[in-house]
Design an enzyme around this catalytic site. Sequence first.
Site, mmCIF file in Angstrom:
data_model
loop_
_atom_site.group_PDB
_atom_site.id
_atom_site.type_symbol
_atom_site.label_atom_id
_atom_site.label_comp_id
_atom_site.label_asym_id
_atom_site.label_seq_id
_atom_site.Cartn_x
_atom_site.Cartn_y
_atom_site.Cartn_z
ATOM 1 N N PRO A 50 0.830 -1.215 0.000
ATOM 2 C CA PRO A 50 0.000 0.000 0.000
ATOM 3 C C PRO A 50 0.858 1.256 0.000
ATOM 4 C CG PRO A 50 -0.885 -1.608 1.533
ATOM 5 C CD PRO A 50 0.424 -2.156 1.047
ATOM 6 N N CYS A 51 0.482 2.211 -0.864
ATOM 7 C CA CYS A 51 1.318 3.394 -1.061
ATOM 8 C C CYS A 51 0.912 4.571 -0.188
ATOM 9 C CB CYS A 51 1.271 3.815 -2.532
ATOM 10 S SG CYS A 51 -0.371 4.331 -3.097
ATOM 11 N N GLN A 52 -0.239 4.506 0.470
ATOM 12 C CA GLN A 52 -0.745 5.681 1.173
ATOM 13 C C GLN A 52 0.222 6.246 2.215
ATOM 14 O OE1 GLN A 52 -2.579 3.071 0.421
ATOM 15 N NE2 GLN A 52 -4.246 3.884 -0.818
#
Length: 357
Positions: A79-81
């Site tokens: 996940p890049c958040q």
Amino acid sequence: MKVSVVDFFSGCGGTSLGFRNAGMSILAGIDNDPNAAATYRRNFPEAKFFERDIREMSVAEVKKVLPRSGKILFSGCAPCQPFSKQNRGRDDNDPRRSLLTEFERFVVALKPDYVVVENVPGMQKVGMDGPLGRFIAALEAAGYKVECKVLDASHFGVPQRRLRLVLVAALGDAAPMPNPTHGGKRQPLSTVRDWIRDLPQIAAGETHPDDPDHAAMSLSELNYRRMLATPEGGGRESWEEDLLLNCHQGHAGHTDVYGRLAWDRPASAMTTRCLSYSNGRYGHPDQHRAISLREAAILQTFPRDFRFSGTLTSRGRQVGNAVPPLLAQRVAEAILAMPRSRGRRTPLTQRAEVVPA
């Protein structure tokens, strides 16, 4: 060259789809989101799926699905958040920042021939003592050669301006990177018109009867008026003062918010809120609504027969989180184009001893 793939943090399967389109075999997907898991199972019936948190999985579980011959690739698009500039509430203690270290656990133990990671460009700015720097150091210590670049998806045929950090590692070999195919003196950039111009019209809040994924979110009366006042490719600069939000009064920034896409340019980057008119330049070029789930998926280069599961909000989040399949395909093609003389895969039984973790 036969390459089998285990797709960690698979989401709905953008990476898997691109790799499969390139000719790789998809062994398994791993993700703990139930709706993404349902989408993945629906579109990759040939693959085993672990609907699990990677932090709760053992290395031995993954080893069981690996073939005894051919080459193996692990994809780990965490996940890049936690690293995204869109996330203004970034927390250095966000547990998602440790997921790359969890992925490292499987790579070091099982020594796949290739490793691919995709994330937002901000990830490398955390510093070489951050998650990415430590991951690269671990790969190099395990015998991998690593290449890491920021790629613009639009340079590979994706109709979207999407900058992504792509890491490719090869065990004992130079790591390949794909060469751009579009932009500059190459082919023209793909545009919104090229990909979605022929989809049937729908209104805000409607779902097309022949495609449950060609569905658009509703608009408030005020946002509908704003949409009417916004030309193709334009934004709030064309609005009368009574349509402006208080926070936009005298503020020139965030011009993509409440904007429409332009037919003859690439789209803005699809995010997890790509179905919301108020969260980016996601207005349809000339229909008075935000883009539909199907349109967003197509702009990510998912095929029109790819089916998503979950609520409309969840399906939009899956699309926004996905690696564009066409970009993944270009990365896979670069790997498959490597000279075959660069060595054979070490038999699984001769690799590092696997201990449950």
